[in-house]
Design a protein around this motif. Structure first.
Motif, PDB file in Angstrom:
ATOM      1  N   GLU A 119      -4.620   7.714   3.963  1.00 21.74           N
ATOM      2  CA  GLU A 119      -3.801   6.723   3.293  1.00 21.74           C
ATOM      3  C   GLU A 119      -4.320   6.525   1.873  1.00 21.74           C
ATOM      4  N   TRP A 121      -5.221   3.702  -0.884  1.00 21.67           N
ATOM      5  CA  TRP A 121      -5.516   2.281  -1.028  1.00 21.67           C
ATOM      6  C   TRP A 121      -6.009   2.002  -2.443  1.00 21.67           C
ATOM      7  N   PHE A 131      -3.290  -2.073   0.311  1.00 19.95           N
ATOM      8  CA  PHE A 131      -2.608  -0.864   0.756  1.00 19.95           C
ATOM      9  C   PHE A 131      -1.525  -0.464  -0.242  1.00 19.95           C
ATOM     10  N   LYS A 134       1.179   5.672   2.389  1.00 16.62           N
ATOM     11  CA  LYS A 134       0.615   6.459   3.479  1.00 16.62           C
ATOM     12  C   LYS A 134       0.360   7.906   3.097  1.00 16.62           C
ATOM     13  N   THR A 135       1.030   8.383   2.061  1.00 15.83           N
ATOM     14  CA  THR A 135       0.874   9.779   1.663  1.00 15.83           C
ATOM     15  C   THR A 135       0.596   9.870   0.172  1.00 15.83           C
TER      16      THR A 135
END
Length: 241
Positions: A119, A121, A131, A134-135
């Motif tokens: 992920e 961040w 966050f 995800k990619t």
């Protein structure tokens, strides 16, 4: 091999194409260029791991793992589980953000085997995690979309960007900084231009030039004869005088 982990497929393809990425752009104020936007993806050599070394060059100096706080709530609701500075996670720096924080590639599950799931961040200057995506591909799109404006990563935090950075956002990315207004008034940023009116075909009527009315030939002859008779009579009168 050094860190016993495999790069995600999209990031690996990116590094196969180019070893890192850096793009900066400036604005001109009073005829003087001022650096503003910065988009950076660290090269392989600068893809350094965080949390492994001490913060100070002193014996028994504290490390980032020593600052780990387990009292925070873990993954409640829609919030994903935050990374850890200790051996539970592997963290690599993608972007130093000009000292405003760090964008990191995170392997959140490193024990007993490093999970291939990663992920992206954002680690702010107070060492709080936020966050992003995800990619790597999704993060790269965010980077390009936000034009590398200063502190753009803070738009994804609870406290937002600074007032100075917000001014730059209002100038170059007004939709991004006014997302609440956009959700309330859907048509506030919508282009209301009607293409049917703009590109409507206009049939131009040909302009007819009016020609002077031509006199009949008989009238022209009579007019000429009248003129000649008047001329002869004037000449006769003058001769009589």
């Amino acid at each position: 091999q050094k860190n016993s982990c495999i790069l995600p497929e999209d990031l690996k393809n990116f590094y196969l194409m180019t070893d890192g990425f850096q793009m900066t752009w400036s604005v001109k104020t009073d005829d003087t260029p001022m650096p503003l936007g910065s988009m950076v993806i660290n090269s392989i050599s600068k893809l350094c791991r965080l949390g492994g070394s001490s913060m100070y060059a002193l014996p028994n100096a504290p490390t980032l793992a020593d600052l780990e706080d387990d009292t925070d709530e873990e993954g409640n609701g829609d919030k994903p589980e935050r990374p850890h500075f200790d051996s539970r996670s592997l963290i690599f720096e993608l972007d130093p953000c000009n000292g405003n924080g760090k964008v990191c590639l995170v392997y959140k599950h490193a024990k007993p085997v490093v999970s291939p799931d990663t992920e992206i961040w954002f680690l702010d200057r107070a060492l709080y995690w936020h966050f992003l995506t995800k990619t790597f591909t999704a993060y790269y799109r965010l980077l390009i979309t936000h034009l590398g404006l200063p502190q753009w990563q803070y738009a994804f935090t609870s406290y937002g960007v600074s007032p100075q950075a917000k001014q730059w956002f209002n100038m170059y990315k007004p939709i991004t900084i006014n997302t609440a207004l956009l959700s309330e008034e859907a048509d506030s940023f919508v282009n209301k231009l009607d293409p049917n009116k703009v590109f409507k075909s206009k049939n131009k009527t040909p302009v007819i030039k009016k020609k002077p009315l031509s006199q009949p030939a008989g009238s022209q002859k009579s007019h000429t004869s009248m003129t000649s008779s008047k001329t002869s009579s004037i000449a006769g009168n003058s001769s009589r005088k």
